[in-house]
Design a protein around this motif. Structure first.
Motif, PDB file in Angstrom:
ATOM      1  N   GLN A  57       0.827  -1.213   0.000  1.00 60.68           N
ATOM      2  CA  GLN A  57       0.000   0.000   0.000  1.00 60.68           C
ATOM      3  C   GLN A  57       0.859   1.260   0.000  1.00 60.68           C
ATOM      4  O   GLN A  57       0.553   2.231  -0.702  1.00 60.68           O
ATOM      5  CB  GLN A  57      -0.933  -0.002   1.218  1.00 60.68           C
ATOM      6  N   CYS A  60       2.459   1.803  -3.466  1.00 58.01           N
ATOM      7  CA  CYS A  60       1.471   2.350  -4.399  1.00 58.01           C
ATOM      8  C   CYS A  60       1.238   3.830  -4.136  1.00 58.01           C
ATOM      9  O   CYS A  60       1.149   4.632  -5.080  1.00 58.01           O
ATOM     10  CB  CYS A  60       0.161   1.579  -4.291  1.00 58.01           C
ATOM     11  N   ARG A  64       2.018   6.888  -6.742  1.00 51.89           N
ATOM     12  CA  ARG A  64       0.970   7.838  -7.134  1.00 51.89           C
ATOM     13  C   ARG A  64       1.405   9.282  -6.906  1.00 51.89           C
ATOM     14  O   ARG A  64       1.210  10.143  -7.770  1.00 51.89           O
ATOM     15  CB  ARG A  64      -0.323   7.561  -6.360  1.00 51.89           C
ATOM     16  N   ASP A  76      -1.062   4.560 -14.750  1.00 50.11           N
ATOM     17  CA  ASP A  76      -2.426   4.500 -14.235  1.00 50.11           C
ATOM     18  C   ASP A  76      -2.405   3.760 -12.904  1.00 50.11           C
ATOM     19  O   ASP A  76      -1.509   2.958 -12.642  1.00 50.11           O
ATOM     20  CB  ASP A  76      -3.339   3.740 -15.199  1.00 50.11           C
ATOM     21  N   ASP A  77      -3.424   4.007 -12.080  1.00 50.41           N
ATOM     22  CA  ASP A  77      -3.483   3.334 -10.782  1.00 50.41           C
ATOM     23  C   ASP A  77      -3.447   1.815 -10.916  1.00 50.41           C
ATOM     24  O   ASP A  77      -2.779   1.134 -10.145  1.00 50.41           O
ATOM     25  CB  ASP A  77      -4.741   3.760 -10.012  1.00 50.41           C
ATOM     26  N   SER A  78      -4.159   1.280 -11.907  1.00 47.84           N
ATOM     27  CA  SER A  78      -4.162  -0.184 -12.079  1.00 47.84           C
ATOM     28  C   SER A  78      -2.777  -0.687 -12.487  1.00 47.84           C
ATOM     29  O   SER A  78      -2.361  -1.776 -12.084  1.00 47.84           O
ATOM     30  CB  SER A  78      -5.206  -0.603 -13.108  1.00 47.84           C
ATOM     31  N   GLU A  79      -2.050   0.091 -13.257  1.00 46.41           N
ATOM     32  CA  GLU A  79      -0.683  -0.285 -13.630  1.00 46.41           C
ATOM     33  C   GLU A  79       0.231  -0.266 -12.419  1.00 46.41           C
ATOM     34  O   GLU A  79       1.083  -1.141 -12.266  1.00 46.41           O
ATOM     35  CB  GLU A  79      -0.111   0.690 -14.666  1.00 46.41           C
ATOM     36  N   GLU A  81      -0.454  -0.833  -9.280  1.00 42.93           N
ATOM     37  CA  GLU A  81      -0.658  -2.009  -8.434  1.00 42.93           C
ATOM     38  C   GLU A  81      -0.022  -3.255  -9.053  1.00 42.93           C
ATOM     39  O   GLU A  81       0.616  -4.037  -8.353  1.00 42.93           O
ATOM     40  CB  GLU A  81      -2.141  -2.221  -8.169  1.00 42.93           C
ATOM     41  N   LYS A  82      -0.174  -3.434 -10.351  1.00 45.11           N
ATOM     42  CA  LYS A  82       0.416  -4.604 -11.019  1.00 45.11           C
ATOM     43  C   LYS A  82       1.941  -4.558 -10.954  1.00 45.11           C
ATOM     44  O   LYS A  82       2.589  -5.574 -10.684  1.00 45.11           O
ATOM     45  CB  LYS A  82      -0.039  -4.673 -12.477  1.00 45.11           C
ATOM     46  N   ARG A  85       3.185  -5.209  -7.348  1.00 39.74           N
ATOM     47  CA  ARG A  85       3.085  -6.644  -7.006  1.00 39.74           C
ATOM     48  C   ARG A  85       4.203  -7.448  -7.675  1.00 39.74           C
ATOM     49  O   ARG A  85       4.806  -8.315  -7.059  1.00 39.74           O
ATOM     50  CB  ARG A  85       1.736  -7.199  -7.425  1.00 39.74           C
TER      51      ARG A  85
END
Length: 94
Positions: A57, A60, A64, A76-79, A81-82, A85
């Protein structure tokens, strides 16, 4: 507690500078992730068993803020997180 995630967020976001703006979101994330029952019992931090999730967290959040302040990669936010991880280290012993 924030430094593993802070380092990971910096590795992922590739900022050309690290400034004070990158420290507040990790601190807020840590605060939000500290269970109220732990605070009520006098603990200031979450359980160490939560460290991997906290680091995720925090990383991320750092990525950001680096993006939003114009010093890091445009993800992007989804990128984010990936990528976080995928970049996390898992100890595996032979």
């Amino acid at each position: 507690f924030i430094f593993p995630g802070l380092g990971l967020g910096v590795i992922v976001s590739h900022p050309h500078e690290i400034d004070d703006r990158m420290l507040l979101p990790p601190a807020r994330t840590l605060t939000e992730m500290t269970d109220k029952s732990r605070l009520n019992s006098g603990a200031l931090y979450p359980s160490q068993q939560e460290l991997r999730n906290i680091s995720f967290q925090v990383a991320c959040a750092v990525a950001r803020v680096a993006r939003d302040s114009g010093v890091g990669r445009l993800l992007d936010d989804s990128e984010i997180e990936k990528i976080v991880r995928k970049a996390m280290w898992f100890p595996e012993y032979a």
